[in-house]
Design an enzyme around this catalytic site. Structure first.
Site, PDB file in Angstrom:
ATOM      1  CG  HIS A   1      -7.056  -2.933   3.380  1.00 20.54           C
ATOM      2  ND1 HIS A   1      -6.296  -1.763   2.987  1.00 20.54           N
ATOM      3  CD2 HIS A   1      -8.583  -2.381   2.766  1.00 20.54           C
ATOM      4  CE1 HIS A   1      -6.977  -1.037   2.220  1.00 20.54           C
ATOM      5  NE2 HIS A   1      -8.262  -1.474   2.447  1.00 20.54           N
TER       6      HIS A   1
ATOM      7  CG  HIS B   1      -9.336  -2.962  -2.310  1.00 17.78           C
ATOM      8  ND1 HIS B   1      -9.952  -1.851  -2.950  1.00 17.78           N
ATOM      9  CD2 HIS B   1      -8.944  -2.124  -1.279  1.00 17.78           C
ATOM     10  CE1 HIS B   1     -10.352  -0.796  -2.210  1.00 17.78           C
ATOM     11  NE2 HIS B   1      -9.476  -1.023  -1.120  1.00 17.78           N
TER      12      HIS B   1
ATOM     13  CD  GLN C   1     -15.000   0.094  -2.239  1.00 15.53           C
ATOM     14  OE1 GLN C   1     -16.254  -0.365  -1.995  1.00 15.53           O
ATOM     15  NE2 GLN C   1     -14.514  -0.525  -3.331  1.00 15.53           N
TER      16      GLN C   1
ATOM     17  CG  ASN D   1     -12.881  -1.000   3.940  1.00 12.34           C
ATOM     18  OD1 ASN D   1     -12.941  -1.557   4.949  1.00 12.34           O
ATOM     19  ND2 ASN D   1     -11.620  -0.201   4.084  1.00 12.34           N
TER      20      ASN D   1
ATOM     21  CG  ASP E   1      -2.029   1.042   1.017  1.00  7.02           C
ATOM     22  OD1 ASP E   1      -3.233   0.582   1.171  1.00  7.02           O
ATOM     23  OD2 ASP E   1      -1.867   2.048   0.990  1.00  7.02           O
ATOM     24  CB  ILE E   2       0.855   4.231  -2.154  1.00  5.67           C
ATOM     25  CG1 ILE E   2       1.778   5.195  -2.769  1.00  5.67           C
ATOM     26  CG2 ILE E   2      -0.378   4.753  -1.894  1.00  5.67           C
ATOM     27  CD1 ILE E   2       1.419   5.907  -3.854  1.00  5.67           C
TER      28      ILE E   2
END
Ligand code: 5GP
Ligand code: ZN
Length: 138
Positions: A105, A103, A97, A90, A34-35
Site C-alpha cells: 500500500h 501487495h 490482509q 499486510n 485502490d478502489i
C-alpha cells in the site's frame, strides 16, 4: 506473468480481466489506485507473480518492489502535495490482509488526517533474549 491464480482478483486485474486505474506498469509490477482508498491517491503495488504474501514472494521481486513503490510514492507526493506517505504491507488475516496476492500500500497522508494508522506503544519485555532467538531462526 510467471505465476498466476485464476481465482485471484489481483491476477485478474493484472491480466486485464477486471479494469483498474493504473499509475505504473512494467514487466514485473503494476501499481493501481485502490478502489476503496484510505485517502485520496491511495495506491497498491502488485507483482505480476501470484505469491500469497511476503514469505512466498521470490527475492528478485522483493528487491525491485521498494524501488517501484518509491518511484510511485514520489509521483503521488508531487501530484497531491501531501505531507507524508505510509508504505504498508499486510501479511496474513491477523495483520489485516484481505487479498491474498502480495501487495504494498502507498497511502498519502495529510497533517491531522486522523487515518488511524497507529498503535499503542508497550513496554519491551526481554528484547535481549528475543533478539537472540530471532537471529537463531535466520
Ligand atoms: P489488504 O487489506 O489485503 O492489505 O489490501 C487489499 C486492498 O485491495 C484494499 O485496500 C482494497 O480496497 C483493495 N482492492 C480490493 N479489490 C480491489 C479491486 O478490485 N480494485 C482495486 N483497485 N483495489 C482493490
Ligand atoms: Zn494473484
Amino acid at each position: 506473468m510467471t505465476k498466476t491464480d485464476d481465482n485471484c482478483i489481483f491476477c485478474k486485474i493484472i491480466k486485464g480481466e477486471i479494469p483498474s486505474n493504473k499509475i505504473y506498469d512494467d514487466e514485473d509490477f503494476m501499481v493501481m489506485l485502490d478502489i476503496s482508498p484510505a485517502s485520496k491517491g491511495h495506491a497498491v503495488l502488485l507483482p505480476k507473480y501470484h505469491a500469497e504474501n511476503l514469505f512466498e514472494l521470490p527475492d528478485e521481486y522483493k528487491e525491485k518492489a521498494l524501488k517501484v513503490a518509491g518511484k510511485c510514492a514520489a509521483a503521488i507526493k508531487k501530484t497531491l502535495n501531501c505531507d507524508g506517505i505510509n508504505i504498508l504491507q499486510n501479511n496474513g488475516e491477523a495483520a489485516g490482509q484481505t487479498v491474498f496476492h502480495f501487495h504494498i500500500h502507498i497511502i498519502p497522508r495529510m497533517s491531522g488526517d486522523n487515518l488511524g494508522i497507529t498503535w499503542v506503544q508497550k513496554t519491551a519485555e526481554d528484547n535481549e533474549k528475543l533478539a537472540e532467538e530471532i537471529k537463531s531462526n535466520m
